[in-house]
Design a protein around this motif. Structure first.
Motif, short mmCIF file in Angstrom:
data_model
loop_
_atom_site.label_atom_id
_atom_site.label_comp_id
_atom_site.label_asym_id
_atom_site.label_seq_id
_atom_site.Cartn_x
_atom_site.Cartn_y
_atom_site.Cartn_z
N LYS A 172 -11.29 -29.66 14.70
CA LYS A 172 -10.42 -29.66 15.88
C LYS A 172 -8.96 -29.45 15.47
CE LYS A 172 -12.70 -32.51 19.42
NZ LYS A 172 -14.09 -32.53 18.96
N SER A 174 -4.81 -30.14 15.82
CA SER A 174 -3.90 -31.26 16.08
C SER A 174 -2.90 -30.85 17.16
CB SER A 174 -3.14 -31.64 14.81
OG SER A 174 -4.05 -32.05 13.80
N ILE A 175 -2.34 -31.82 17.82
CA ILE A 175 -1.31 -31.55 18.83
C ILE A 175 -0.14 -30.83 18.17
CG2 ILE A 175 0.32 -32.61 20.44
CD1 ILE A 175 -1.73 -34.95 20.63
N VAL A 197 -1.23 -26.54 21.29
CA VAL A 197 -2.03 -27.62 21.84
C VAL A 197 -1.06 -28.69 22.32
CG1 VAL A 197 -3.77 -29.39 21.38
CG2 VAL A 197 -3.96 -27.13 20.29
N GLN A 199 -1.91 -31.53 24.21
CA GLN A 199 -2.48 -32.88 24.14
C GLN A 199 -4.00 -32.78 24.20
OE1 GLN A 199 -2.69 -36.07 23.09
NE2 GLN A 199 -0.63 -36.34 23.98
N TRP A 200 -4.68 -33.80 23.68
CA TRP A 200 -6.11 -33.95 23.90
C TRP A 200 -6.28 -34.93 25.05
CZ3 TRP A 200 -10.08 -31.20 22.00
CH2 TRP A 200 -9.81 -30.38 20.89
N ARG A 201 -6.97 -34.49 26.12
CA ARG A 201 -7.16 -35.32 27.30
C ARG A 201 -8.50 -36.03 27.32
NH1 ARG A 201 -2.30 -36.70 28.61
NH2 ARG A 201 -0.91 -34.88 28.72
N LYS A 203 -12.41 -36.22 24.64
CA LYS A 203 -13.00 -35.89 23.35
C LYS A 203 -13.02 -34.39 23.11
CE LYS A 203 -17.34 -36.21 20.78
NZ LYS A 203 -18.75 -36.67 20.81
N ASN A 204 -13.42 -33.61 24.11
CA ASN A 204 -13.54 -32.15 23.94
C ASN A 204 -12.69 -31.35 24.91
OD1 ASN A 204 -15.43 -32.04 21.76
ND2 ASN A 204 -17.05 -32.64 23.16
N MET A 206 -8.86 -30.15 25.79
CA MET A 206 -7.49 -30.07 25.30
C MET A 206 -6.57 -29.41 26.32
SD MET A 206 -7.57 -27.03 22.38
CE MET A 206 -9.32 -27.00 21.98
N TYR A 246 -5.90 -25.90 30.47
CA TYR A 246 -6.80 -26.61 29.58
C TYR A 246 -7.90 -25.70 29.06
CZ TYR A 246 -10.17 -27.06 33.45
OH TYR A 246 -11.05 -26.80 34.47
N SER A 249 -13.12 -27.65 23.94
CA SER A 249 -13.31 -27.44 22.50
C SER A 249 -14.60 -26.68 22.25
CB SER A 249 -13.35 -28.79 21.78
OG SER A 249 -13.76 -28.62 20.44
#
Length: 258
Positions: A172, A174-175, A197, A199-201, A203-204, A206, A246, A249
């Motif tokens: 994955k 990174s922000i 990226v 943010q991750w909102r 688990k999968n 982004m 968005y 992943s």
């Protein structure tokens, strides 16, 4: 003997009509304006408890893909586009009344492809038309291998070989890492954009700053090493000027490939 000859003749005629129908549908879809499917997320948490997945037999299906771990040097946007724009395609679907357009991309050289499930939802799955960049040939979806509405992906096979494809990223992002997108927003074939990226909102899921729009759904999100990291899918808030887009992943499809 005459009956057998008649049956063979009838089968050939049916096959010929099917080919003609596919080409006719393709030409109609290209010539007419269509709606552009896109997703909209208004919630920050996505539940995976009821993920609807349907597995089909993998007999004679090549699901072998290339999974990389940030190989080689970083590439700029121009190099990414030159190398992978032929791996991304337009998808035309229909519910029998309306036609829709989305995007998709290949993940191996034997026609194995990925898109968003919502691009296909409510349409005649198996009756889609695939248009490769720079080609006027109609290709068909011949088999759906996996799909999930909750994780908004569909894994399928297209009836073409020796396809350009995008290797899958092992890890994955990174922000703050750079990403590139290729898709067809509003029917504008293989439009390129870039961003980070944000943010991750989940688990999968982004959040990305790269520009996407209706019709981009199912397109490829690519890292600086030329690996696909996600499926561009939609916006959290339609009409927002904050680039609240968005992507899912690519990890969502990994359990179903070799």
């Amino acid at each position: 003997m005459q009956i057998q000859i008649l049956i063979q003749h009838h089968q050939k005629q049916v096959k010929k009509r099917k080919i003609i129908n596919v080409i006719a549908i393709f030409l109609i879809l290209i010539a007419t304006s269509c709606a552009h499917k896109s997703g909209h997320k208004e919630r920050r948490h996505v539940s995976y408890a009821n993920s609807a997945r349907t597995q089909t037999s993998r007999t004679n299906i090549d699901t072998q893909v290339e999974i990389r771990d940030k190989k080689g040097n970083k590439m700029d946007g121009a190099e990414i586009f030159r190398k992978f724009n032929k791996a991304v395609f337009m998808v035309y679907t229909s519910d029998g009344t309306n036609t829709y357009q989305g995007s998709g991309f290949f993940i191996n050289s034997n026609g194995l492809a990925v898109s968003n499930y919502h691009v296909f939802k409510g349409t005649g799955i198996g009756a889609e038309v695939i248009k490769l960049s720079g080609s006027n040939t109609a290709y068909k979806v011949v088999e759906v291998l996996q799909k999930s509405e909750d994780e908004d992906f569909i894994l399928f096979r297209v009836n073409c070989n020796s396809t350009n494809y995008i290797p899958i990223a092992r890890n994955k992002l990174s922000i703050g890492e750079k990403v590139f997108t290729i898709g067809s927003p509003r029917g504008l074939e293989n439009t390129f954009s870039s961003g980070e990226v944000s943010q991750w909102r989940d688990k999968n899921l982004m959040q990305i700053s790269a520009l996407i729009d209706h019709g981009s759904s199912g397109g490829a999100l690519i890292n600086e090493y030329g690996e696909v990291v996600g499926i561009t899918s939609g916006t959290f808030y339609d009409g927002s000027q904050a680039n609240l887009n968005y992507a899912w992943s690519i990890d969502v499809v990994k359990p179903y490939i070799n």
